[in-house]
Motif scaffolding. Structure first.
Motif, PDB file in Angstrom:
ATOM      1  N   THR A 127      -8.771  11.872  -3.897  1.00  0.00           N
ATOM      2  CA  THR A 127      -9.742  11.431  -4.897  1.00  0.00           C
ATOM      3  C   THR A 127      -9.456  10.015  -5.373  1.00  0.00           C
ATOM      4  O   THR A 127     -10.366   9.192  -5.525  1.00  0.00           O
ATOM      5  N   ILE A 128      -8.180   9.699  -5.614  1.00  0.00           N
ATOM      6  CA  ILE A 128      -7.824   8.351  -6.072  1.00  0.00           C
ATOM      7  C   ILE A 128      -8.229   7.309  -5.042  1.00  0.00           C
ATOM      8  O   ILE A 128      -8.833   6.272  -5.376  1.00  0.00           O
ATOM      9  N   ASN A 129      -7.917   7.554  -3.778  1.00  0.00           N
ATOM     10  CA  ASN A 129      -8.225   6.568  -2.745  1.00  0.00           C
ATOM     11  C   ASN A 129      -9.719   6.486  -2.473  1.00  0.00           C
ATOM     12  O   ASN A 129     -10.227   5.408  -2.130  1.00  0.00           O
ATOM     13  N   ALA A 130     -10.438   7.603  -2.606  1.00  0.00           N
ATOM     14  CA  ALA A 130     -11.885   7.557  -2.420  1.00  0.00           C
ATOM     15  C   ALA A 130     -12.541   6.684  -3.486  1.00  0.00           C
ATOM     16  O   ALA A 130     -13.421   5.865  -3.194  1.00  0.00           O
ATOM     17  N   ALA A 172       0.819  -1.212   0.000  1.00  0.00           N
ATOM     18  CA  ALA A 172       0.000   0.000   0.000  1.00  0.00           C
ATOM     19  C   ALA A 172       0.855   1.265   0.000  1.00  0.00           C
ATOM     20  O   ALA A 172       0.496   2.266  -0.628  1.00  0.00           O
ATOM     21  N   LEU A 173       1.981   1.244   0.686  1.00  0.00           N
ATOM     22  CA  LEU A 173       2.847   2.416   0.722  1.00  0.00           C
ATOM     23  C   LEU A 173       3.469   2.686  -0.645  1.00  0.00           C
ATOM     24  O   LEU A 173       3.693   3.847  -1.012  1.00  0.00           O
ATOM     25  N   ILE A 174       3.752   1.643  -1.403  1.00  0.00           N
ATOM     26  CA  ILE A 174       4.286   1.835  -2.752  1.00  0.00           C
ATOM     27  C   ILE A 174       3.247   2.519  -3.633  1.00  0.00           C
ATOM     28  O   ILE A 174       3.563   3.449  -4.402  1.00  0.00           O
ATOM     29  N   LYS A 175       2.007   2.087  -3.513  1.00  0.00           N
ATOM     30  CA  LYS A 175       0.952   2.720  -4.303  1.00  0.00           C
ATOM     31  C   LYS A 175       0.736   4.164  -3.874  1.00  0.00           C
ATOM     32  O   LYS A 175       0.500   5.043  -4.725  1.00  0.00           O
ATOM     33  N   LEU A 176       0.809   4.433  -2.586  1.00  0.00           N
ATOM     34  CA  LEU A 176       0.658   5.809  -2.113  1.00  0.00           C
ATOM     35  C   LEU A 176       1.775   6.691  -2.660  1.00  0.00           C
ATOM     36  O   LEU A 176       1.534   7.831  -3.089  1.00  0.00           O
ATOM     37  N   GLY A 177       3.004   6.177  -2.661  1.00  0.00           N
ATOM     38  CA  GLY A 177       4.108   6.943  -3.227  1.00  0.00           C
ATOM     39  C   GLY A 177       3.923   7.186  -4.713  1.00  0.00           C
ATOM     40  O   GLY A 177       4.224   8.277  -5.219  1.00  0.00           O
TER      41      GLY A 177
END
Length: 448
Positions: A154-157, A104-109
């Motif tokens: 917006t992406i995570n929502a 998940a942290l890789i995707k957040l970055g």
């Protein structure tokens, strides 16, 4: 409008036609993760639907670049190129996640880097209209941080709401439709060319969702995966950033008197400037509630669970299709209600209509709490769940029905009920072949 509709149709057609081959490619490459505890579907379903959506985006931008009325968007602004750069990066990360399950942290970055790529090419928020204060110019760092935050939220929502067949694509399509009407009004009615990129982005986003929805409606034959949900979330955020940070409020020609008084009077016009935030209010609320719920339980905010709003609708008793339609209803009510208020803020009919539709929505939410039974004369025209329970067929009647069916067939073939069931593959397809009904073969052998 004709050029926008042509761009929308081309985007939808390319996305629709490519989704079938992409599904076969996902099956061949094994992009079908095992069913998790929080999943609603019961059959392994291929992902990577975002591949078709990304090529639909490319087709839409390519067609718009060759249209006479939309070519100026590419000549006068660098925003389409900025969008394509950020979308390509987030799409590539999404494809890798659909196949290899990235952290998940890789995707957040990756989401933050994609937003930074768009900022570096000029797609950023320059100022904000604040009611009662006026137009506030932002520094470079303030604009960058606000842009990155809006993109990530917006992406995570959108990613959080992608839990039921057709839910994310439908809700984003509704959001894009409302935003398109607002952006087109700013561009056409006020003659503001700076609103043209946002209008184009919204039209292409509608085409991507409409082209993918026929394959994704329940029961879904393919999922968009993170490659699709993060992509459409980024495009939705880019549309908001384009019209919020690039359109000068002074160009709207609505200011009278002092800046504070004019900004306060123009509040209905400023509301849709953050329209993507209002139209994703439901997934955003789901995101906030999920973070609070998981943190309260001592879990990571990124830990998956079955506490999302669509999961709760299923627990109440709604069917899969009805839960999706209810989410559609509330998204459309918030989006188009805000849009209508921005056009006619003094109309009491708009407020009364929103209140009435909200009451209708509450009734729909509570519908499984009571199951009224229709009278016998109306049972033929109402859904089966509203009919009285039919009498059970007795054994002699069943035998007589079987003999009648066998006689109708001439006694040459067995009755349909006696035939062996055909093993199903992925959601009715036979691409995977036979699949054991036991999850663990060793346990099945032990039981025998």
């Amino acid at each position: 409008m004709r050029d926008y509709l042509l761009t929308l149709c081309v985007t939808a057609a390319v996305t629709y036609l490519l989704t079938g081959p992409v599904r076969k490619f996902a099956i061949a490459t094994g992009a079908m993760p095992e069913i998790r505890a929080r999943d609603v579907h019961r059959e392994p379903t291929p992902r990577l639907g975002g591949i078709a959506m990304f090529f639909g985006l490319c087709a839409g931008l390519l067609v718009a670049d060759h249209l006479q009325n939309l070519n100026s968007v590419f000549e006068l602004s660098n925003e389409p190129r900025a969008l394509l750069s950020g979308a390509a990066l987030i799409w590539l990360i999404g494809v890798l996640d659909d196949k290899f399950e990235l952290d998940a942290l890789i995707k957040l970055g990756a989401q933050m880097i994609s937003a930074g790529v768009m900022v570096m090419q000029g797609l950023t928020i320059l100022w904000l209209p604040i009611p009662g204060v006026g137009t506030v110019a932002l520094t470079q760092w303030q604009g960058t941080l606000l842009t990155v935050a809006l993109v990530v939220l917006t992406i995570n929502a959108v990613n959080f709401v992608d839990g039921l067949d057709g839910l994310a694509a439908g809700m984003v399509c509704i959001a894009a439709a409302a935003f398109f009407l607002y952006a087109y009004r700013i561009w056409f009615s006020y003659g503001i060319e700076a609103a043209a990129p946002a209008t184009l982005f919204a039209a292409i986003l509608m085409g991507m969702c409409l082209g993918f929805l026929p394959h994704n409606m329940h029961p879904a034959r393919i999922f968009m995966g993170d490659s699709g949900s993060m992509l459409i979330g980024l495009i939705l955020a880019a549309s908001a950033i384009s019209i919020t940070g690039q359109v000068d409020p002074d160009a709207l020609r609505i200011f009278e008197g002092s800046t504070k008084a004019a900004t306060h009077a123009a509040l209905p016009v400023f509301i849709p400037l953050v329209l993507p935030l209002t139209i994703i209010a439901i997934p955003m609320a789901d995101l906030v509630l999920a973070i609070v719920r998981r943190t309260w339980k001592g879990q990571s905010p990124f830990a998956a669970d079955r506490g999302h709003l669509h999961h709760r609708l299923l627990e109440i008793g709604h069917s899969h299709s009805r839960a999706v339609l209810i989410m559609y209803f509330w998204s459309a009510l918030i989006a188009f209600g805000t849009l209508a208020y921005s056009v006619h803020s003094t109309s009491m009919w708009i407020v009364l209509s929103v209140v009435f539709l909200s009451a209708v929505g509450l009734v729909l939410l509570l519908l499984p709490r009571f199951t009224p039974r229709a009278p016998r004369w109306a049972e033929a025209v109402v859904p089966p769940r509203y009919r009285r329970r039919a009498h059970l067929v007795t054994a002699p009647e069943s035998a007589e029905a079987a003999e009648t069916a066998e006689a109708a067939l001439g006694g040459t073939e067995p009755v349909a009920a006696e035939r062996e069931p055909v093993p199903a593959g992925v959601n009715g397809a036979t691409a995977i072949g036979h699949r054991s009904r036991f999850s663990d073969r060793s346990k099945a052998g032990a039981r025998g």
